[in-house]
Write a protein that holds these residues in place. Structure first.
Motif, PDB file in Angstrom:
ATOM      1  N   UNK A 212      50.317  31.944  25.320  1.00  0.00           N
ATOM      2  CA  UNK A 212      50.486  33.015  24.326  1.00  0.00           C
ATOM      3  C   UNK A 212      49.893  34.328  24.841  1.00  0.00           C
ATOM      4  N   UNK A 213      48.685  34.272  25.407  1.00  0.00           N
ATOM      5  CA  UNK A 213      48.022  35.497  25.865  1.00  0.00           C
ATOM      6  C   UNK A 213      48.833  36.179  26.962  1.00  0.00           C
ATOM      7  N   UNK A 214      49.389  35.404  27.871  1.00  0.00           N
ATOM      8  CA  UNK A 214      50.238  35.982  28.913  1.00  0.00           C
ATOM      9  C   UNK A 214      51.445  36.685  28.294  1.00  0.00           C
ATOM     10  N   UNK A 215      52.060  36.029  27.314  1.00  0.00           N
ATOM     11  CA  UNK A 215      53.225  36.627  26.642  1.00  0.00           C
ATOM     12  C   UNK A 215      52.816  37.872  25.876  1.00  0.00           C
ATOM     13  N   UNK A 216      51.694  37.824  25.177  1.00  0.00           N
ATOM     14  CA  UNK A 216      51.211  38.946  24.362  1.00  0.00           C
ATOM     15  C   UNK A 216      50.960  40.178  25.226  1.00  0.00           C
ATOM     16  N   UNK A 217      50.371  39.968  26.399  1.00  0.00           N
ATOM     17  CA  UNK A 217      50.137  41.079  27.326  1.00  0.00           C
ATOM     18  C   UNK A 217      51.464  41.664  27.797  1.00  0.00           C
ATOM     19  N   UNK A 218      52.393  40.817  28.162  1.00  0.00           N
ATOM     20  CA  UNK A 218      53.701  41.316  28.604  1.00  0.00           C
ATOM     21  C   UNK A 218      54.406  42.077  27.483  1.00  0.00           C
ATOM     22  N   UNK A 219      54.341  41.534  26.270  1.00  0.00           N
ATOM     23  CA  UNK A 219      55.041  42.137  25.143  1.00  0.00           C
ATOM     24  C   UNK A 219      54.531  43.546  24.856  1.00  0.00           C
ATOM     25  N   UNK A 220      53.218  43.701  24.769  1.00  0.00           N
ATOM     26  CA  UNK A 220      52.657  44.987  24.373  1.00  0.00           C
ATOM     27  C   UNK A 220      52.632  46.007  25.509  1.00  0.00           C
ATOM     28  N   UNK A 221      52.889  45.577  26.743  1.00  0.00           N
ATOM     29  CA  UNK A 221      52.920  46.507  27.872  1.00  0.00           C
ATOM     30  C   UNK A 221      54.329  46.685  28.415  1.00  0.00           C
ATOM     31  N   UNK A 222      55.327  46.262  27.653  1.00  0.00           N
ATOM     32  CA  UNK A 222      56.721  46.383  28.099  1.00  0.00           C
ATOM     33  C   UNK A 222      56.913  45.744  29.469  1.00  0.00           C
ATOM     34  N   UNK A 223      56.313  44.554  29.628  1.00  0.00           N
ATOM     35  CA  UNK A 223      56.424  43.743  30.847  1.00  0.00           C
ATOM     36  C   UNK A 223      55.773  44.378  32.072  1.00  0.00           C
ATOM     37  N   UNK A 224      54.907  45.355  31.855  1.00  0.00           N
ATOM     38  CA  UNK A 224      54.202  45.977  32.977  1.00  0.00           C
ATOM     39  C   UNK A 224      52.845  45.323  33.230  1.00  0.00           C
ATOM     40  N   UNK A 225      52.274  44.693  32.223  1.00  0.00           N
ATOM     41  CA  UNK A 225      50.929  44.154  32.343  1.00  0.00           C
ATOM     42  C   UNK A 225      50.898  42.735  32.872  1.00  0.00           C
ATOM     43  N   UNK A 226      49.769  42.367  33.433  1.00  0.00           N
ATOM     44  CA  UNK A 226      49.523  41.020  33.943  1.00  0.00           C
ATOM     45  C   UNK A 226      48.178  40.553  33.403  1.00  0.00           C
ATOM     46  N   UNK A 227      48.176  39.466  32.633  1.00  0.00           N
ATOM     47  CA  UNK A 227      46.921  38.941  32.099  1.00  0.00           C
ATOM     48  C   UNK A 227      46.012  38.493  33.230  1.00  0.00           C
ATOM     49  N   UNK A 228      44.788  38.971  33.215  1.00  0.00           N
ATOM     50  CA  UNK A 228      43.786  38.556  34.190  1.00  0.00           C
ATOM     51  C   UNK A 228      42.586  37.930  33.486  1.00  0.00           C
ATOM     52  N   UNK A 229      41.966  38.690  32.562  1.00  0.00           N
ATOM     53  CA  UNK A 229      40.717  38.241  31.957  1.00  0.00           C
ATOM     54  C   UNK A 229      40.786  38.275  30.440  1.00  0.00           C
ATOM     55  N   UNK A 230      39.875  37.531  29.820  1.00  0.00           N
ATOM     56  CA  UNK A 230      39.803  37.420  28.365  1.00  0.00           C
ATOM     57  C   UNK A 230      38.382  37.734  27.925  1.00  0.00           C
ATOM     58  N   UNK A 231      38.245  38.641  26.965  1.00  0.00           N
ATOM     59  CA  UNK A 231      36.916  39.058  26.524  1.00  0.00           C
ATOM     60  C   UNK A 231      36.973  39.476  25.056  1.00  0.00           C
ATOM     61  N   UNK A 232      35.836  39.853  24.510  1.00  0.00           N
ATOM     62  CA  UNK A 232      35.753  40.212  23.092  1.00  0.00           C
ATOM     63  C   UNK A 232      35.777  41.716  22.827  1.00  0.00           C
ATOM     64  N   UNK A 233      34.940  42.454  23.551  1.00  0.00           N
ATOM     65  CA  UNK A 233      34.517  43.762  23.065  1.00  0.00           C
ATOM     66  C   UNK A 233      35.351  44.945  23.537  1.00  0.00           C
ATOM     67  N   UNK A 234      36.231  44.743  24.495  1.00  0.00           N
ATOM     68  CA  UNK A 234      36.846  45.854  25.211  1.00  0.00           C
ATOM     69  C   UNK A 234      37.692  46.762  24.323  1.00  0.00           C
ATOM     70  N   UNK A 235      38.396  46.180  23.365  1.00  0.00           N
ATOM     71  CA  UNK A 235      39.240  46.999  22.492  1.00  0.00           C
ATOM     72  C   UNK A 235      38.365  47.922  21.641  1.00  0.00           C
ATOM     73  N   UNK A 236      37.202  47.432  21.199  1.00  0.00           N
ATOM     74  CA  UNK A 236      36.295  48.255  20.405  1.00  0.00           C
ATOM     75  C   UNK A 236      35.652  49.339  21.255  1.00  0.00           C
ATOM     76  N   UNK A 237      35.361  49.043  22.502  1.00  0.00           N
ATOM     77  CA  UNK A 237      34.848  50.030  23.450  1.00  0.00           C
ATOM     78  C   UNK A 237      35.834  51.188  23.569  1.00  0.00           C
ATOM     79  N   UNK A 238      37.095  50.863  23.779  1.00  0.00           N
ATOM     80  CA  UNK A 238      38.124  51.897  23.921  1.00  0.00           C
ATOM     81  C   UNK A 238      38.347  52.650  22.610  1.00  0.00           C
ATOM     82  N   UNK A 239      38.332  51.936  21.495  1.00  0.00           N
ATOM     83  CA  UNK A 239      38.535  52.592  20.196  1.00  0.00           C
ATOM     84  C   UNK A 239      37.430  53.598  19.905  1.00  0.00           C
TER      85      UNK A 239
END
Length: 341
Positions: A231-258
């Protein structure tokens, strides 16, 4: 070292952002923060009101500030906001280096590695249908909040009232950080060799640790297993228009960017001066022939985390090269972001 209140506008060239520490800040088993305090070093302790950890550390010669935000997106968002709003600091030209540990997709890489993220994808915001009720022709039960199918088209906007789904870090700065560190030799161990040898059929997982570049998915649920990884691999591809490649999984990064993006609207920080580094303490799914539940049990008993200390060390080893380069070449990088065309 005792906490003190810094004078107004303490100069800060680089902010090192970590998420947790184990026990004491020095002298025991290190979490993400301790290596920075002891080895960089960050010798001056400063009070950090409004944060979970309560104190920050500072190197006055290189003007580098380190913070432990606390684990999870809520702690990250509140600590970053408290820091940016703190009248003691002017962070408009400061660089932010998030250096923490993470899980790794065995299809991408292996444990003990360090990965610079070009993008952060929100893995915590979605519609979810119970697995027992997923339509037979769906790959999984996750759909975008703004849609009703896993492959909703056109893809919903990345930033909307429903939430922020993807942040793209400064490509030039991220590539510069990667090129600066890609040749580093990261430590290996017999324990890591034993763990990765189980991942037959995953060539990247069988290799020794290295420095890489790949996207990170950020969510508060500690999911595990082959199906969730798919699912995570698909989710990354979906939201990046197939440009992204799942590498790592973490908690805080989205909040850091926000937090950076919102405070940038007030002119307090520059998100173009931020990078995300995640070192890999564990795989995010079980090895062939094993079960997800067994994998989770092994991790819960520490048997699956032989790369914990190597990953903590790798985050410092790789991250400190970039932090030191930014700080020691400040006359150049204060005005011009590395990697700029």
């Amino acid at each position: 070292m005792s906490a003190e209140t810094a004078s107004a506008h303490l100069p800060v060239r680089v902010v090192v952002v970590t998420t947790f520490e184990i026990g004491k800040d020095t002298g025991d088993t290190p979490g993400e923060f301790q290596n920075w305090i002891e080895k960089f070093p960050l010798s001056r302790q400063i009070a950090a009101p409004g944060t979970d950890h309560g104190v920050m550390y500072y190197n006055p010669e290189l003007q580098v500030l380190g913070i432990a935000t606390g684990e999870g997106p809520e702690h990250m968002a509140s600590a970053m906001t408290a820091l940016i709003l703190d009248p003691r600091f002017d962070l408009r030209k400061s660089y932010f280096v998030l250096a923490g540990i993470a899980g790794v997709d065995p299809g991408f890489g292996t444990i003990g590695s360090a990965v610079w993220a070009p993008r952060v994808i929100n893995g915590g915001l979605a519609h979810l249908i119970d697995p027992r009720e997923i339509p037979a022709n769906w790959p999984d039960g996750f759909t975008p909040v703004q849609g009703s199918r896993p492959d909703e088209t056109p893809r919903p906007p990345l930033h909307s009232l429903s939430g922020d789904m993807v942040y793209t870090l400064n490509p030039g700065l991220t590539r510069w950080a990667y090129e600066l560190t890609r040749g580093l030799t990261l430590p290996d161990s017999e324990g890591m060799k034993t763990i990765r040898a189980r991942y037959r059929g995953y060539p990247a997982a069988l290799k020794p640790p290295s420095v890489g570049i790949g996207d990170t998915i950020s969510g508060e649920t500690f999911w595990v297993g082959k199906r969730m990884n798919r699912w995570a691999e698909r989710w990354v591809r979906y939201w990046t228009d197939n440009k992204g490649v799942l590498a790592t999984t973490a908690e805080e990064d989205i909040a850091f960017c926000q937090a950076l993006a919102l405070q940038a609207k007030a002119g307090r920080v520059d998100p173009e001066r931020a990078v995300v580094l995640r070192s890999t303490s564990n795989f995010d799914m079980q090895a062939p022939g094993e079960t997800a539940a067994g994998f989770l049990a092994a991790e819960s008993s520490e048997k699956g985390y032989s790369a914990f200390i190597p990953s903590v060390n790798a985050a410092y080893q790789v991250g400190s090269v970039v932090v030191r380069a930014l700080a020691t070449h400040w006359p150049r990088y204060e005005k011009t972001i590395p990697g700029a065309n």
